[in-house]
Scaffold this motif. Structure first.
Motif, short mmCIF file in Angstrom:
data_model
loop_
_atom_site.label_atom_id
_atom_site.label_comp_id
_atom_site.label_asym_id
_atom_site.label_seq_id
_atom_site.Cartn_x
_atom_site.Cartn_y
_atom_site.Cartn_z
N ILE A 213 0.84 -1.21 0.00
CA ILE A 213 0.00 0.00 0.00
C ILE A 213 0.87 1.25 0.00
CG2 ILE A 213 -1.70 1.33 1.32
CD1 ILE A 213 -2.79 -1.36 2.35
N ALA A 214 1.94 1.24 0.80
CA ALA A 214 2.82 2.40 0.85
C ALA A 214 3.44 2.67 -0.53
CB ALA A 214 3.91 2.19 1.90
N ASP A 215 3.89 1.61 -1.21
CA ASP A 215 4.49 1.78 -2.54
C ASP A 215 3.44 2.25 -3.55
OD1 ASP A 215 6.96 1.03 -1.62
OD2 ASP A 215 6.81 -1.05 -2.31
N PHE A 216 2.28 1.60 -3.52
CA PHE A 216 1.21 1.98 -4.44
C PHE A 216 0.78 3.43 -4.20
CE2 PHE A 216 -3.53 2.08 -4.99
CZ PHE A 216 -3.53 2.10 -6.38
N GLY A 217 0.65 3.81 -2.93
CA GLY A 217 0.25 5.16 -2.61
C GLY A 217 1.26 6.20 -3.06
N ALA A 218 2.55 5.90 -2.86
CA ALA A 218 3.58 6.84 -3.30
C ALA A 218 3.52 7.04 -4.81
CB ALA A 218 4.95 6.33 -2.87
N ASP A 219 3.31 5.95 -5.55
CA ASP A 219 3.16 6.07 -7.01
C ASP A 219 1.92 6.86 -7.37
OD1 ASP A 219 5.48 4.69 -7.62
OD2 ASP A 219 4.47 2.74 -7.80
N LEU A 220 0.81 6.55 -6.71
CA LEU A 220 -0.46 7.21 -7.02
C LEU A 220 -0.40 8.71 -6.73
CD1 LEU A 220 -3.41 6.52 -7.90
CD2 LEU A 220 -3.96 6.30 -5.48
N LEU A 221 0.30 9.06 -5.66
CA LEU A 221 0.40 10.46 -5.26
C LEU A 221 1.55 11.19 -5.94
CD1 LEU A 221 -0.28 9.87 -1.46
CD2 LEU A 221 -1.84 10.94 -3.09
N GLY A 222 2.31 10.44 -6.75
CA GLY A 222 3.35 11.07 -7.56
C GLY A 222 4.58 11.50 -6.82
N ASP A 223 4.89 10.80 -5.68
CA ASP A 223 6.07 11.17 -4.92
C ASP A 223 6.64 9.92 -4.27
OD1 ASP A 223 8.03 12.16 -3.28
OD2 ASP A 223 6.78 13.67 -2.31
N ARG A 224 7.68 9.35 -4.90
CA ARG A 224 8.27 8.12 -4.39
C ARG A 224 8.99 8.32 -3.06
NH1 ARG A 224 6.72 3.44 -5.31
NH2 ARG A 224 8.81 2.67 -4.83
N GLY A 225 9.17 9.57 -2.65
CA GLY A 225 9.85 9.85 -1.39
C GLY A 225 8.94 9.84 -0.19
N LEU A 226 7.64 9.65 -0.38
CA LEU A 226 6.70 9.66 0.75
C LEU A 226 6.93 8.48 1.68
CD1 LEU A 226 3.36 10.61 -1.05
CD2 LEU A 226 4.76 12.10 0.41
N THR A 227 6.85 8.73 2.98
CA THR A 227 6.91 7.65 3.96
C THR A 227 5.54 6.99 4.08
OG1 THR A 227 6.27 9.07 5.81
CG2 THR A 227 8.63 8.97 5.25
N ALA A 228 5.51 5.83 4.74
CA ALA A 228 4.24 5.13 4.96
C ALA A 228 3.28 6.01 5.74
CB ALA A 228 4.48 3.82 5.69
N ARG A 229 3.78 6.74 6.72
CA ARG A 229 2.90 7.61 7.51
C ARG A 229 2.32 8.72 6.65
NH1 ARG A 229 1.60 8.09 12.53
NH2 ARG A 229 3.12 6.48 13.13
N GLU A 230 3.13 9.28 5.75
CA GLU A 230 2.64 10.34 4.86
C GLU A 230 1.60 9.79 3.88
OE1 GLU A 230 6.51 13.32 4.73
OE2 GLU A 230 6.50 11.50 3.51
N VAL A 231 1.82 8.57 3.39
CA VAL A 231 0.81 7.94 2.53
C VAL A 231 -0.47 7.72 3.32
CG1 VAL A 231 0.22 5.83 1.28
CG2 VAL A 231 2.47 6.86 0.97
N ALA A 232 -0.35 7.26 4.58
CA ALA A 232 -1.51 6.95 5.40
C ALA A 232 -2.39 8.17 5.65
CB ALA A 232 -1.08 6.35 6.74
N GLU A 233 -1.82 9.35 5.60
CA GLU A 233 -2.63 10.56 5.78
C GLU A 233 -3.61 10.76 4.64
OE1 GLU A 233 0.24 13.63 6.18
OE2 GLU A 233 0.83 13.06 8.22
N ARG A 234 -3.31 10.19 3.48
CA ARG A 234 -4.18 10.32 2.30
C ARG A 234 -4.96 9.04 1.99
NH1 ARG A 234 -2.52 14.05 -1.44
NH2 ARG A 234 -4.43 13.47 -2.55
N MET A 235 -4.37 7.90 2.36
CA MET A 235 -5.04 6.63 2.04
C MET A 235 -4.58 5.56 3.03
SD MET A 235 -3.09 5.81 -1.58
CE MET A 235 -3.53 4.08 -1.60
N ALA A 236 -5.53 5.09 3.83
CA ALA A 236 -5.26 4.06 4.83
C ALA A 236 -6.50 3.16 4.94
CB ALA A 236 -4.94 4.69 6.18
N THR A 237 -6.29 1.95 5.42
CA THR A 237 -7.40 1.01 5.47
C THR A 237 -7.21 -0.02 6.57
OG1 THR A 237 -8.74 -0.52 4.14
CG2 THR A 237 -6.35 -0.60 3.82
N THR A 238 -8.31 -0.46 7.15
CA THR A 238 -8.34 -1.65 7.99
C THR A 238 -8.52 -2.85 7.06
OG1 THR A 238 -10.73 -1.69 8.32
CG2 THR A 238 -9.44 -0.30 9.80
N ALA A 239 -8.31 -4.06 7.58
CA ALA A 239 -8.47 -5.24 6.73
C ALA A 239 -8.62 -6.50 7.58
CB ALA A 239 -7.29 -5.40 5.78
#
Length: 284
Positions: free
Chosen positions: A132-158
């Protein structure tokens, strides 16, 4: 087919006029599945539905829940998964979709080399979080984003449940407030019930791609039992399963209902509960 009402429906149920989300025309309001799978003389009847909640319908926001049902290539294992995108993230529905898709693929790979009791659940959720972190960084157009930064825009329970049709063994794990249940006349939670016994109820959850330790589930499924995996849109009104909602759903789901009926039942009306609703049920 009419609407299903459990208790007091509330004013919103009869007054909300659903609005689309103009940013996500491709995303359906409701998705439904129903079929049977067979292995070694056992038959599993599957029903699944994800329904946009009243709040998202009213405000024109995308459905953030997602589910997956599939078998392994040999047909022995049924994999049922439910993910609930965290509402604060504008792209959390993408995280939910990615979690169940990648998680299902990883589980199939794992089960091609080992039996279900040996599934390394903690490692699996670490891999899904990284996906999810890798997919989110690609989707948001910034490969430098951390998992926490991705989680601010897209996070999920499962939650993921694996049913072994050869032995009846059920193995599962969850991160966050999605949940795994066994319906055997009454409701039997296979994990601690959200807010059970708490003086103050909370909606705060741990969600992927942030690190989280999964809560495991284990049961032996007998003929006539129903495996049910739920998002909190159904789990919250269900509570511990002993109340009015539990009694109504237990009666409705004694046997597999028609697919459209199942979706309507998942979307039952009850005052104050307006979240997205998702359920996967497997009758053995």
């Amino acid at each position: 087919m009419g609407a299903y009402v459990i208790g007091e429906p509330g004013r919103a149920f009869g007054s909300v006029v659903p609005a689309p989300d103009p940013a996500h025309w491709h995303r359906p309001d409701t998705v439904i599945d129903g079929y049977a799978v067979h292995y070694g003389g056992r038959t599993a009847h599957v029903r699944a539905a994800s329904v946009r909640g009243l709040s998202h319908r009213h405000y024109g926001k995308v459905r953030q829940d997602e589910y997956l049902v599939r078998t392994t290539d040999d047909g022995r294992y049924v994999i049922a998964a439910v993910a609930d995108g965290v509402s604060a993230g504008a792209l959390s529905h993408r995280a939910a979709c990615w979690a169940v898709r990648q998680g299902g693929d990883h589980l199939c790979d794992i089960l091609s080399t080992m039996d279900a009791p040996s599934i390394p659940w903690e490692k699996l959720f670490e891999v899904i979080a990284a996906d999810i972190a890798d997919f989110g960084a690609d989707l948001l157009g910034d490969r430098g984003l951390t998992a926490r930064e991705v989680a601010e825009r897209m996070a999920t329970t499962a939650s993921f449940a694996v049913l072994d049709l050869a032995t009846g063994g059920l193995y599962g794990a969850s991160v966050g407030d999605t949940s795994i249940w066994l319906l055997r006349g009454g409701w039997f939670p296979l994990q601690p019930v959200k807010n059970d016994g708490a003086d103050i109820h909370t909606s705060a959850v741990r969600a992927l791609p942030l690190p989280a330790t999964p809560v495991l589930a284990r049961a032996d499924v007998q003929p006539g039992d129903v495996l049910v995996v739920l998002s909190d849109g159904v789990g919250d009104p269900l509570g511990d399963g002993a109340g009015e909602v539990g009694a109504a759903l237990a009666e409705l789901w004694r046997t597999p209902p028609p697919e459209l009926e199942f979706a309507a039942q998942v979307g039952f009306a009850r005052k104050t509960y307006d979240d997205d609703r998702t359920a996967v049920a497997v009758w053995v």
